[in-house]
Scaffold this motif. Structure first.
Motif, PDB file in Angstrom:
ATOM      1  N   SER A  14      48.609  29.495  34.886  1.00  0.00           N
ATOM      2  CA  SER A  14      47.177  29.249  35.036  1.00  0.00           C
ATOM      3  C   SER A  14      46.655  28.477  33.842  1.00  0.00           C
ATOM      4  N   ASP A  53      44.948  32.770  43.443  1.00  0.00           N
ATOM      5  CA  ASP A  53      44.954  31.966  42.214  1.00  0.00           C
ATOM      6  C   ASP A  53      45.971  32.476  41.196  1.00  0.00           C
ATOM      7  N   ILE A  54      46.187  33.785  41.157  1.00  0.00           N
ATOM      8  CA  ILE A  54      47.023  34.346  40.090  1.00  0.00           C
ATOM      9  C   ILE A  54      48.403  34.813  40.541  1.00  0.00           C
TER      10      ILE A  54
END
Length: 174
Positions: free
Chosen positions: A30, A14-15
């Protein structure tokens, strides 16, 4: 010794973006972060601090992690059960083709010539008592004597041959 706890792979994905061909890690934008964070860090190289040992590392969630372990986790979807060996010996080269799972012993075998080496060849050392160059190799934690030679090159060649025979793909001869 307590094993380090690493972030969940889903969080890493995700990051972070991992380019397995170049070995580069970059921060992803994000919607969970502030606009100022995204403007400042999104697309910027991540985990780029160089340890004194030569490994790249950085901070995720307040804890320090080695970049090659994070790269492995993102690419394979799991962390390694063993150590990760940099095949070419360059600890900052995190291309997936340069990373392989290795036991502690295999990882140690792949170490290059030590900084205090005076012969210029791995496994070769001068023995003044004999006036010759000695060659030896480490096998399963024990030293195996390979003989005495007239030149450092000959002693180094003896080590190279033994390394290919006993260490296989993990043997480093330079």
């Amino acid at each position: 010794m307590k094993r380090k706890v690493y972030p969940e792979i889903s969080l890493l994905r995700d990051i972070l973006d991992y380019n397995h061909e170049s070995g580069a890690l970059t921060w992803k934008a994000s919607d969970k972060r502030s606009d100022s964070w995204n403007k400042r860090y999104a697309g910027v190289a991540a985990l780029q601090s160089i340890e004194p040992t030569g490994y790249l590392r950085g901070t995720i969630g307040g804890s320090q992690y080695k970049a090659h372990v994070i790269c492995w986790g993102i690419y394979y979807g799991r962390y390694p059960s063993l150590e990760i060996d940099h095949i070419n010996g360059n600890k900052s080269d995190n291309r997936i083709e340069n990373l392989r799972s290795a036991s502690r012993s295999e990882n140690q075998i792949n170490i290059g010539i030590r900084l205090n080496n005076t012969s210029g060849y791995k496994g070769a050392s001068w023995k003044s008592r004999n006036g010759k160059w000695q060659s030896q190799i480490q096998l399963n934690g024990k030293t195996k004597y390979l003989g005495l030679y007239n030149t450092a090159e000959e002693a180094g060649a003896a080590y190279d041959n033994a390394s290919r025979k006993y260490h296989g793909e993990f043997g480093r001869i330079y």
